[in-house]
Design an enzyme around this catalytic site. Structure first.
Site, PDB file in Angstrom:
ATOM      1  N   GLU A 131      25.415  42.006  27.037  1.00 42.12           N
ATOM      2  CA  GLU A 131      25.535  41.879  28.494  1.00 42.12           C
ATOM      3  C   GLU A 131      26.586  42.847  29.032  1.00 42.12           C
ATOM      4  O   GLU A 131      27.487  42.485  29.784  1.00 42.12           O
ATOM      5  CB  GLU A 131      25.843  40.441  28.890  1.00 42.12           C
TER       6      GLU A 131
ATOM      7  N   GLU B 200      18.344  36.591  24.583  1.00 41.64           N
ATOM      8  CA  GLU B 200      18.847  35.356  25.178  1.00 41.64           C
ATOM      9  C   GLU B 200      17.828  34.908  26.223  1.00 41.64           C
ATOM     10  O   GLU B 200      17.477  35.686  27.112  1.00 41.64           O
ATOM     11  CB  GLU B 200      20.216  35.530  25.848  1.00 41.64           C
TER      12      GLU B 200
ATOM     13  N   GLN C  34      20.753  27.936  23.136  1.00 44.89           N
ATOM     14  CA  GLN C  34      21.271  28.327  21.843  1.00 44.89           C
ATOM     15  C   GLN C  34      20.865  27.287  20.810  1.00 44.89           C
ATOM     16  O   GLN C  34      20.269  26.264  21.149  1.00 44.89           O
ATOM     17  CB  GLN C  34      22.772  28.485  21.920  1.00 44.89           C
TER      18      GLN C  34
END
Length: 516
Positions: free
Chosen positions: A179, A301, A350
């Site tokens: 990111e 993600e 996650q």
């Protein structure tokens, strides 16, 4: 009862479904690593070298192929040398991103790689670009992968041997930052591309072919992708040490994790389905610069992101997981399956106790969430040939509150009403030799649907077995009732070249078919 028609031909293949599409993500965040997978060797909770036996066994059932680590935002403030050497001498650092808690570094490189091997997964390490150096990443790879740990060999390989692994760890997947448009350094696409080229210039395989992965955009930001690749290819000369490009997409929330209206049920499912736009449009933007698709599209993600559960640390991102989350997961995996020619890896966020976790733990208790059961049910797709299919399904129409997106994680409710829609039934199909595997979701909150599957071509249908995961739209598993939502038998009627089944409301179904 409505009827859905599914048509497919076992000969009409798309591409092999890369098992890594079913990957996971474990960050040093909240109770994901500590309490989630690691309890330490002295814990009364059954463990293997400190890692929970119950979690390992559950993940093996899901056939986890790859696990991304150590972050996330944590990665760009993580210095890998803190996690080597004797544990009682490792430095204690502050986790600046997630609650400023003390990071003990008890789980470092060798430990986490060992955990991956226990699960049967490949490790995918995310390197530190935000606060690190190219030398730091280059040395980490040497520590992991250089083969000679003898007295005349590499110092880093000798250190690895002293830490318990004389043989190379063979870590093949390496992310260059995380990111980097945000918590990983707040770069522009061009500035990150310059850093990527610099870091990746020093990445060596030491005899192994590594997969070098660049940071992609937040959500479906085509401009970030185009500007990154324009810089990569037009700034003096092209750069070729890149194998993957990783986007992130969180579909967010509607209501809370367990409290939502029927409208909010549909609204979240609709937002989850926007993953298909991202896959198609990001791959098209990459194709403009990489028409041979040498660089794989990765979504490392993704998932739902609800308000944290009341009474828990807000920095730990702990949330419950209902049948609604399971359908988001199933729909997303079906999108990846249908676009197996475009997606090479994906990592749900996650693994344990954080965001859309597949497992929750509390002390010595452990449960599998509805999302975790989806991974177990869908595992036969891994490595099979994806098939084209046509689904003719009624649309669900609903009224929704208009949402004006103000950032990649937050939204402002405007109070206006507008109509939303989504297909009642979605799915994907794959084939391996004479085994056909079909996965379907019914997004309708309270109506079951009949599904008629028409098989084209010469192959006949011999046998079919079905499973289904379903429940009232708020249904979820708790530590007091850990099996409220779990797969059950689904009746499938075989008729020549047709399958007939009934999908309950709010359900995920799979059918395994033996072809004659």
């Amino acid at each position: 009862m409505t009827t859905t028609h599914v048509t497919l031909n076992p000969a009409d293949t798309i591409a092999v479904i890369n098992p890594n599409i079913y990957g996971h993500f474990a960050e040093h965040l909240g109770r994901c690593i500590y309490d989630g997978i690691w309890v330490g060797e002295e814990s009364p909770i059954p463990n293997i070298h400190g890692f929970r036996v119950d979690v390992i066994e559950a993940l093996r059932q899901m056939k986890v192929p790859v696990i991304r680590w150590p972050g996330g935002c944590f990665a760009d403030d993580y210095h890998w040398q803190d996690g080597i050497g004797p544990r009682d001498r490792r430095p204690r650092r502050i986790n600046i991103h997630w609650g400023e808690v003390v990071e003990t570094n008890a789980v470092g490189t060798v430990e986490f790689t060992h955990f991956c091997r226990l699960v049967g997964a490949e490790p995918y390490f995310c390197g530190n670009v935000g606060s690190g150096t190219p030398r730091e990443l280059r040395d980490w790879i040497e520590y992991c992968n250089f083969p000679d740990s003898s007295s005349s060999g590499s110092t880093w390989a000798q250190q690895r041997a002293a830490d318990g692994s004389p043989s190379p760890l063979d870590v093949l997947y390496w992310g260059v930052g995380n990111e980097n448009w945000g918590c990983g350094g707040n770069f522009s696409p061009e500035d990150y591309c310059t850093e990527f080229r610099r870091f990746a210039s020093f990445i060596r395989g030491f005899g192994k072919k590594l997969n070098v992965i660049a940071c992609g955009p937040a959500n479906n930001d085509v401009e970030w992708t185009d500007r990154f690749f324009r810089k990569l290819n037009k700034d003096y000369w092209p750069f070729n040490n890149i194998d993957g490009f990783a986007a992130h997409y969180y579909c967010g929330t509607a209501g809370t994790a367990t409290q939502y209206t029927e409208e909010e049920w549909y609204r979240l499912l609709e937002k989850g389905l926007r993953m298909e736009e991202l896959v198609v449009q990001q791959r098209a933007a990459m194709d403009a610069w990489d028409p041979m698709r040498k660089i794989g599209l990765i979504i490392d993600e993704w998932g739902t992101w609800h308000p944290v559960e009341e009474g828990t640390n807000p920095a730990f991102l702990y949330q419950q997981n209902t049948v609604r989350d399971a359908i988001v997961a199933a729909n997303t995996l079906d999108i990846f399956n249908r676009h197996a020619d475009k997606v090479v890896m994906a990592n749900i966020a996650q693994m344990v106790n954080v965001l859309q976790a597949v497992i929750l733990t509390e002390g010595d208790k452990m449960l599998i969430t509805p999302t975790g059961y989806v991974y177990e049910m869908y595992s036969p797709h891994q490595g099979a040939q994806s098939l084209r299919l046509r689904i003719e399904s009624p649309e669900i129409h609903f009224q929704k509150t208009n949402i004006l997106q103000t950032s990649w994680q937050s939204a402002l409710q405007k109070g206006e009403k507008m109509e939303g829609k989504l297909p009642a039934v979605s799915g994907s199909a794959s084939i391996r030799e004479n085994q056909l595997f079909l996965s379907l979701t019914n997004s309708h909150a309270h109506e079951e649907t009949e599904v008629v599957v028409n098989l084209l071509g010469d192959a006949g249908l011999e046998t079919a077995e079905g499973r289904v995961l379903s429940g009232e739209i708020h249904a979820h598993n708790t530590f007091n009732e850990p099996r409220q939502v779990e797969p059950k038998f689904l009746t499938v009627d075989v008729r020549a070249h047709q399958l007939h089944l009934v999908l309950p409301a709010a359900s995920v179904g799979t059918v395994s078919v033996k072809l004659g």
